[in-house]
Write a protein that holds these residues in place. Structure first.
Motif, PDB file in Angstrom:
ATOM      1  N   THR A   7     -38.020  13.343  26.352  1.00 20.60           N
ATOM      2  CA  THR A   7     -39.113  14.228  25.941  1.00 20.60           C
ATOM      3  C   THR A   7     -38.635  15.076  24.760  1.00 20.60           C
ATOM      4  OG1 THR A   7     -38.405  15.907  27.500  1.00 20.60           O
ATOM      5  CG2 THR A   7     -40.137  14.432  28.236  1.00 20.60           C
ATOM      6  N   GLY A   9     -40.230  18.360  23.347  1.00 22.67           N
ATOM      7  CA  GLY A   9     -41.325  19.305  23.531  1.00 22.67           C
ATOM      8  C   GLY A   9     -42.337  18.714  24.495  1.00 22.67           C
ATOM      9  N   ASP A  10     -43.544  19.315  24.551  1.00 25.43           N
ATOM     10  CA  ASP A  10     -44.533  18.819  25.523  1.00 25.43           C
ATOM     11  C   ASP A  10     -45.605  17.946  24.881  1.00 25.43           C
ATOM     12  OD1 ASP A  10     -45.891  20.793  24.206  1.00 25.43           O
ATOM     13  OD2 ASP A  10     -46.380  21.993  25.974  1.00 25.43           O
ATOM     14  N   PRO A  60     -51.471  15.525  25.239  1.00 27.89           N
ATOM     15  CA  PRO A  60     -51.436  15.462  26.706  1.00 27.89           C
ATOM     16  C   PRO A  60     -52.812  15.658  27.345  1.00 27.89           C
ATOM     17  CG  PRO A  60     -49.761  16.962  25.847  1.00 27.89           C
ATOM     18  CD  PRO A  60     -50.652  16.617  24.701  1.00 27.89           C
TER      19      PRO A  60
ATOM     20  N   ILE B 271     -42.900  25.136  24.380  1.00 28.36           N
ATOM     21  CA  ILE B 271     -44.110  24.514  24.928  1.00 28.36           C
ATOM     22  C   ILE B 271     -45.312  24.948  24.086  1.00 28.36           C
ATOM     23  CG2 ILE B 271     -43.086  24.438  27.240  1.00 28.36           C
ATOM     24  CD1 ILE B 271     -45.111  26.594  28.076  1.00 28.36           C
ATOM     25  N   LEU B 294     -41.926  19.831  32.235  1.00 34.06           N
ATOM     26  CA  LEU B 294     -42.996  19.211  31.445  1.00 34.06           C
ATOM     27  C   LEU B 294     -44.341  19.366  32.166  1.00 34.06           C
ATOM     28  CD1 LEU B 294     -43.630  17.527  28.901  1.00 34.06           C
ATOM     29  CD2 LEU B 294     -43.309  15.485  30.296  1.00 34.06           C
ATOM     30  N   ASP B 295     -44.342  19.179  33.488  1.00 33.98           N
ATOM     31  CA  ASP B 295     -45.592  19.314  34.256  1.00 33.98           C
ATOM     32  C   ASP B 295     -46.172  20.721  34.130  1.00 33.98           C
ATOM     33  OD1 ASP B 295     -45.678  16.745  35.066  1.00 33.98           O
ATOM     34  OD2 ASP B 295     -44.762  17.093  37.040  1.00 33.98           O
ATOM     35  N   ALA B 297     -45.693  22.797  31.675  1.00 33.17           N
ATOM     36  CA  ALA B 297     -46.177  22.956  30.287  1.00 33.17           C
ATOM     37  C   ALA B 297     -47.555  22.321  30.136  1.00 33.17           C
ATOM     38  CB  ALA B 297     -45.191  22.322  29.315  1.00 33.17           C
ATOM     39  N   HIS B 298     -47.716  21.130  30.703  1.00 30.15           N
ATOM     40  CA  HIS B 298     -49.002  20.437  30.581  1.00 30.15           C
ATOM     41  C   HIS B 298     -50.110  21.147  31.352  1.00 30.15           C
ATOM     42  CE1 HIS B 298     -47.163  16.358  29.119  1.00 30.15           C
ATOM     43  NE2 HIS B 298     -47.213  17.275  28.193  1.00 30.15           N
TER      44      HIS B 298
END
Lengths: 228, 321
Positions: A7, A9-10, A60, B271, B294-295, B297-298
């Motif tokens: 990964t 960043g997001d 995302p 993020i 990551l979760d 952040a999303h």
């Protein structure tokens, strides 16, 4: 094929195909980048190629991380790397030395060669455009003859003219826009690499083959005049 | 094409920006665009525009602009004390300026970058799919450069019925800009290039924003982040919020003027929902880092997108948001 995904960043991931620069890895990177871009995966916004890497920007909100990873894995599993893509060959005319190639003498001296030998060694190979970056249209090229590899200038120039052809360590490249830089400048091409008002603003794309052709001052002026 | 502003004073760095020039990074072109996407998008929504319409990004010291046509505008982001003629005007709220008015900024209060949106959006020619100014390649925006004294800025025509409605953003959606900011990050892609001590230093220390910061990146100064074996990597793609740590161990947060590739280790990435905080950092502000997954952040990003959707949907209904 061995690869790892990380990964970044997001909103991006990077796929790594080892850590060795090679023509073969570069071909893998180019082929897969083309496929990923042309597959029209919803939520995939753009790709950026590196020596051994593909960075994928994604949204995302439109594609989940897991769907993205699975889609990319499937593409990599399906790809036929034996089939090579058609490549463009582009000849770049270069006026070597003189005012526009002030470091030619330097490169010759540091490598115990004559200026003519440097020009010969620089124009003989076919170079592969591994990827573009640093400034718009700046090609990272593979294929420089080791005999003319030369370290960067100790004091980088504040201004390197657009079109300057240079050497830095084991790389050769062309400055598409005027910018600061520390490469040894051995010549200048009258052909623009970046023209934002053109339908095809970039002369080069990843995967292209380029060759350098020495030209005289008269030929150089003719090309310049024909562009006006 | 309608003349909307005449530039009397340009301010420190005022440029035309939208949400960036996408799809050309693989050719080495910077993505550009508003550094603070949140303030930019909200400014547009407040005047009834699509959120990618071109705005003016104003840095630290605002411009003085003469209004050439009566129009609804909104100012968001940094508080640089905006005035119309001799009266202060609110931030995060749309209002109408009239032909002949002088819009000025009377002094720095908080944040770093303000955004001025006008109803209809600024009208500059699109270059490679975007109106954003790329100061390195000298393309996009107003002749590929920052605004200077004497420039005339143009805007798209608008339907008259949109002019009079005033909208303001609910207070809980208005960010406050403080001198100490906690920024959430995801580790990687080169977190394994640092020693455990290096990572610990990064996550537990406070860093100060240096004065070399600009649209390309926000440079931080503080305890050295220790590498295992050096900071060089093979050049690879860069991303918004990437935290690059070169050999000197001092982190740089990459923003929208960043180059498309980089050859130094990146310990992590900010993020998305915290990028607007980074965009508003100015020299001497302090930053501390918090690691998230990551979760997480999303999840935060989905929540924010829902808010944008609701705000966008309310355009055209009139009244407050």
């Amino acid at each position: 094929m061995h690869y790892t995904v990380k990964t970044a960043g997001d909103q991006s991931i990077i796929i790594y195909f080892g850590e060795q620069i090679s023509k073969q890895t570069s071909q893998t990177v180019q082929k897969l980048s083309n496929i990923i871009e042309s597959s029209g995966i919803i939520g995939v916004e753009e790709v950026i190629l590196g020596y051994t890497t593909i960075l994928i920007h994604y949204a995302p909100t439109r594609i989940s991380f897991h769907t993205l990873i699975n889609t990319i894995k499937a593409i990599i599993m399906d790809v036929d790397l034996a089939k090579t893509d058609e490549r463009n060959t582009i000849e770049i005319p270069v006026l070597y030395g003189e005012e526009l190639g002030p470091d030619l003498a330097n490169v010759a001296r540091l490598n115990n060669l004559s200026e003519q030998e440097v020009i010969k060694l620089h124009t003989e190979p076919d170079y592969t455009v591994y990827f573009l970056g640093f400034s718009p249209g700046f090609p990272f090229l593979g294929g420089l003859d080791e005999r003319i590899a030369t370290p960067r200038l100790e004091n980088p120039r504040k201004k390197v003219q657009a079109g300057s052809v240079g050497i830095a360590n084991h790389q050769t490249g062309i400055y598409p826009v005027t910018s600061p830089g520390g490469w040894q400048i051995i010549g200048h091409t009258p052909i623009p690499l970046f023209n934002p008002s053109d339908d095809n603003p970039f002369l080069l794309s990843p995967g292209d083959i380029i060759t350098f052709k020495p030209i005289t001052k008269i030929e150089y002026d003719e090309i310049i005049n024909s562009q006006i | 094409m309608i003349h909307i502003f005449n530039v009397i004073k340009p301010g420190l760095l005022t440029t035309v920006q939208d949400l960036g020039r996408k799809g050309y990074q693989k050719y080495g072109l910077s993505v550009s665009g508003a550094v603070d996407y949140y303030a930019h998008r909200i400014a547009n929504i407040l005047v009834g525009n699509q959120d990618n319409a071109a705005t003016l990004e104003v840095t630290m010291i605002g411009p003085t602009l003469k209004v050439l046509e009566t129009r609804k505008i909104a100012i968001t982001g940094a508080d640089l004390t905006p005035y119309v003629n001799n009266s202060p005007v609110p931030l995060w709220r749309s209002f109408t300026v009239s032909e002949g008015d002088i819009l000025s900024f009377q002094g720095y209060r908080s944040g770093c970058r303000a955004y001025i949106a006008v109803a209809g959006g600024l009208d500059v020619e699109e270059t490679l799919g975007s109106k954003s100014t790329d100061l390195i390649s000298e393309i996009g925006g107003h002749h590929g450069r920052r605004l200077i004294k004497g420039d005339t800025i143009t805007a798209n025509a608008v339907h008259t019925n949109k002019i009079c409605l005033s909208r303001r953003l609910s207070t809980e959606l208005i960010p406050t800009y403080t001198k100490h900011v906690r920024v959430r990050i995801i580790l990687g892609p080169q977190d394994d290039a640092f020693t455990a001590k290096g990572i610990e230093t990064f996550l537990s220390s406070e860093y100060t924003v240096t004065k070399d910061s600009n649209r390309m990146g926000c440079r931080l100064e503080g305890p050295t982040i220790e590498h295992k074996n050096g900071a060089d990597i093979l050049s690879e793609g860069m991303f918004m919020g990437a935290i690059q740590v070169p050999q000197n161990g001092q982190p740089i947060l990459f923003l929208s003027g960043r180059p498309s590739v980089g050859g130094y280790t990146k310990i992590g990435g900010v993020i998305t929902v915290d990028l607007p905080k980074v965009a508003q950092l100015k020299p001497n502000d302090r930053v501390s880092i918090e690691k998230v997954t990551l979760d997480e952040a999303h999840e935060l990003l989905y929540k924010q997108e829902n808010i944008f959707k609701l705000l966008q949907a309310s355009i055209g209904e009139g009244g407050g948001l």
